[in-house]
Structures are given as C-alpha cells and as structure tokens.
Design a protein around this motif. Structure first.
Motif, PDB file in Angstrom:
ATOM      1  N   GLN A   1      36.706 -20.156  11.161  1.00 14.79           N
ATOM      2  CA  GLN A   1      36.712 -20.495  12.793  1.00 14.79           C
ATOM      3  C   GLN A   1      36.523 -22.276  12.814  1.00 14.79           C
ATOM      4  O   GLN A   1      36.776 -21.990  13.692  1.00 14.79           O
ATOM      5  CB  GLN A   1      35.008 -20.121  12.397  1.00 14.79           C
ATOM      6  N   ASN A   2      36.325 -23.543  11.899  1.00 19.79           N
ATOM      7  CA  ASN A   2      36.564 -24.419  11.990  1.00 19.79           C
ATOM      8  C   ASN A   2      37.996 -24.374  12.135  1.00 19.79           C
ATOM      9  O   ASN A   2      37.890 -26.106  12.601  1.00 19.79           O
ATOM     10  CB  ASN A   2      36.371 -25.066  10.984  1.00 19.79           C
TER      11      ASN A   2
ATOM     12  N   ASP B   1      28.937 -17.443  15.781  1.00 19.17           N
ATOM     13  CA  ASP B   1      29.617 -16.880  14.521  1.00 19.17           C
ATOM     14  C   ASP B   1      29.884 -17.493  13.847  1.00 19.17           C
ATOM     15  O   ASP B   1      29.383 -17.147  12.492  1.00 19.17           O
ATOM     16  CB  ASP B   1      30.883 -16.091  15.518  1.00 19.17           C
ATOM     17  N   ILE B   2      29.806 -18.717  13.406  1.00 16.42           N
ATOM     18  CA  ILE B   2      30.032 -19.944  12.764  1.00 16.42           C
ATOM     19  C   ILE B   2      28.573 -19.939  11.868  1.00 16.42           C
ATOM     20  O   ILE B   2      28.149 -19.850  10.866  1.00 16.42           O
ATOM     21  CB  ILE B   2      30.316 -21.620  13.471  1.00 16.42           C
TER      22      ILE B   2
ATOM     23  N   VAL C   1      32.056 -10.544  11.159  1.00 17.24           N
ATOM     24  CA  VAL C   1      31.780 -11.179  11.208  1.00 17.24           C
ATOM     25  C   VAL C   1      30.980 -12.251  12.091  1.00 17.24           C
ATOM     26  O   VAL C   1      31.311 -13.484  12.500  1.00 17.24           O
ATOM     27  CB  VAL C   1      31.978 -12.859   9.786  1.00 17.24           C
ATOM     28  N   MET C   2      29.943 -11.143  13.020  1.00 17.88           N
ATOM     29  CA  MET C   2      28.982 -12.022  14.261  1.00 17.88           C
ATOM     30  C   MET C   2      27.828 -11.736  14.470  1.00 17.88           C
ATOM     31  O   MET C   2      27.685 -10.096  13.400  1.00 17.88           O
ATOM     32  CB  MET C   2      30.048 -12.193  14.817  1.00 17.88           C
TER      33      MET C   2
ATOM     34  N   LEU D   1      27.752 -19.029   7.955  1.00 17.92           N
ATOM     35  CA  LEU D   1      27.248 -19.545   7.160  1.00 17.92           C
ATOM     36  C   LEU D   1      25.860 -19.208   6.536  1.00 17.92           C
ATOM     37  O   LEU D   1      25.891 -19.266   5.392  1.00 17.92           O
ATOM     38  CB  LEU D   1      27.159 -21.463   7.893  1.00 17.92           C
ATOM     39  N   ASP D   2      25.311 -18.569   7.593  1.00 19.39           N
ATOM     40  CA  ASP D   2      24.296 -18.434   7.041  1.00 19.39           C
ATOM     41  C   ASP D   2      23.955 -16.855   6.104  1.00 19.39           C
ATOM     42  O   ASP D   2      23.346 -16.876   4.838  1.00 19.39           O
ATOM     43  CB  ASP D   2      23.181 -17.513   8.346  1.00 19.39           C
ATOM     44  N   TRP D   3      24.895 -16.057   5.727  1.00 18.50           N
ATOM     45  CA  TRP D   3      24.977 -15.045   5.315  1.00 18.50           C
ATOM     46  C   TRP D   3      25.766 -15.847   4.509  1.00 18.50           C
ATOM     47  O   TRP D   3      24.757 -15.148   2.905  1.00 18.50           O
ATOM     48  CB  TRP D   3      25.918 -14.306   5.983  1.00 18.50           C
ATOM     49  N   LYS D   4      26.677 -16.684   3.708  1.00 18.39           N
ATOM     50  CA  LYS D   4      27.439 -17.014   2.022  1.00 18.39           C
ATOM     51  C   LYS D   4      26.151 -17.687   2.060  1.00 18.39           C
ATOM     52  O   LYS D   4      25.990 -17.325   0.510  1.00 18.39           O
ATOM     53  CB  LYS D   4      28.302 -18.105   2.856  1.00 18.39           C
ATOM     54  N   ASN D   5      25.377 -18.320   3.246  1.00 16.79           N
ATOM     55  CA  ASN D   5      23.988 -19.214   1.944  1.00 16.79           C
ATOM     56  C   ASN D   5      22.823 -18.341   1.610  1.00 16.79           C
ATOM     57  O   ASN D   5      22.442 -18.499   0.659  1.00 16.79           O
ATOM     58  CB  ASN D   5      23.448 -19.826   2.619  1.00 16.79           C
TER      59      ASN D   5
END
Length: 259
Positions: A209-210, A242-243, A166-167, A247-251
C-alpha cells in the motif's frame, strides 16, 4: 474485430480478433514483451504469449477465462478462491524471481524514487486474473503494463489487499464483495495457499500500500501514464482508509493470533 476499452482509468484502445489481442505500444512495451517471452520459455503457462510487436502496437495471444465480474464471481468470494489466489501468486513471484532484465529495460515507473527489487507484475488484483471457476483455479494473468522492479512481496501484498480484502465493508462492497466478510478466515486461506504466516502477509499488504502510494505521488503530470492518471484523480485519498484498516488489524495482534 472487437474493440475493448479494457478495465481501468481510460480507454486503452484494445482490439481482439481471431484469437489475437492488439494493444497500443508504450515505451515499456519492448521490455514487457521480452519478459513475456521469457515467462513462456520458463514454462509459467499463465501469461499471454507474445505474437508480434511493431511501431504502433503489441500483439498477444488471447487467453480464454472468466473475468472477476461484479459482484465478484462466487468462486473468488469463497475460501477456496482465496487459497487458490495465494497458491497462484506464490508461483508468480517465485517464477519472476529468476528473471534478469536487460540493462536497457524500461518500465512504467516513476524515475524517483528509484525502485529496486525483483521484477513483478505490478498490478495483481482480481481484475487482471482470469478464472476457471469449474476447475477452481486461476487460468491466466493479463495486463503486464506495470511490470517492473518492486520490493519483494509486492505482488502478493497487492493481491491479498484486494482478495481478503484488507479494507472496511463499504469499500469491500464497492470492490464487488458481499457482506459480511470473514476476513480472518480468508486471510488464513490465502496464506495457507502461499505458505507464509498471516502476520508476514499483513506486513506485505502494508508495504505494498505504501509503495503504491509513493509511486502515485512521485508521478509527474503525465508520466508514467497510469500513475499520473491515478494522481490526477487523487487515488491515494481513496485508499487512505485501507492503509489505516491494515495497520489497525495488524496492531490488534491478528498476525500473531492467526498463525
């Protein structure tokens, strides 16, 4: 006797001789040693077997297997490798969920904020897994120094982060992947191995990640040693993208479209 710096940020003074790994002892070592003994009695079968503990060192039985290499082993980069990783981390998390640490347990974690949750390995990436590429499976997980309580799903989120990965492509190449990468198929394979939806797993990646970011930023100048070292090199800035990627991928709705 062979000396090994070990993967990571600094030379950890690891020695291997006659099938025994000798590692410098930290304030967390007694608790980790108890955890590894429990994993052995629980029949996990993939963690190092403790072989002794003294004032300066901990001793573990050596596990034979291939490390990730660079570029990553072809098996790791395959869909079967992603699926095997999901199956493995499900077994890891479900086994650890039954472990109850002693009240006096000490872990390599920042004292604030107080971390709660089931005991987890804490650093499950391809770099800490040993692989039997011929049989197509993971044969060991090493380096338990960061074991301790964590939010549920932390280990599977960390591993998905670096196994899918996820990057973006530049970061993935730096981590040993070739390009292009079919991340959607790899996430599906990983989640198929684990047994949950892609949307839920992406949520775990973001939470992990958070959590890692908070641990690093909460470290003092020199403690806990690993997180303090990551703070000194501004490691959170390295994975800030990466964060954003996760987030973009999930959104964009992949978690809903890939169930």
């Amino acid at each position: 006797m062979n000396d090994h710096s070990g993967a990571g940020l600094f030379d950890r003074g690891i020695h291997i001789a006659d099938g025994i790994v000798r590692r410098p002892k930290g304030y967390w070592s007694v608790s980790v040693y108890d955890l590894l003994q429990w994993l052995g009695s629980a029949g996990f079968g993939l963690s190092p077997v403790p072989a002794g503990l003294d004032e300066r060192f901990e001793y573990l039985q050596f596990i034979d297997g291939a490390d990730q290499g660079w570029p990553l082993l072809p098996f790791i980069q395959s869909l079967d490798g992603a699926r095997a990783a999901g199956t493995f981390v499900r077994k890891l998390e479900s086994t650890l969920a039954a472990y109850v640490p002693t009240e006096s347990a000490r872990w390599q974690l920042p004292t604030t904020p107080h971390v709660q949750g089931p005991i987890q390995h804490g650093d499950v990436g391809p770099w800490n897994l040993l692989w039997d590429s011929e049989r197509g499976e993971i044969c060991g997980i090493i380096d338990w120094d960061l074991a301790g309580p964590a939010p549920a799903g932390y280990d599977s989120g960390i591993l998905a982060w670096f196994m899918v990965p996820v990057m973006n492509d530049d970061r993935a190449y730096q981590r040993g992947f070739g390009t292009p990468i079919d991340r959607e198929e790899r996430l599906r394979a990983y989640c198929d191995g684990y047994g949950i939806s892609c949307g839920e797993m992406l949520g775990r990646v973001i939470a992990a990640q958070n959590e890692l970011r908070n641990r690093i930023l909460s470290a003092s100048e020199d403690d806990p040693p690993t997180y303090a070292a990551l703070k000194k090199i501004d490691f959170t800035e390295r994975f800030r993208g990466d964060i954003e990627f996760a987030l973009d991928w999930k959104n964009r709705g992949f978690g809903r479209d890939a169930e």
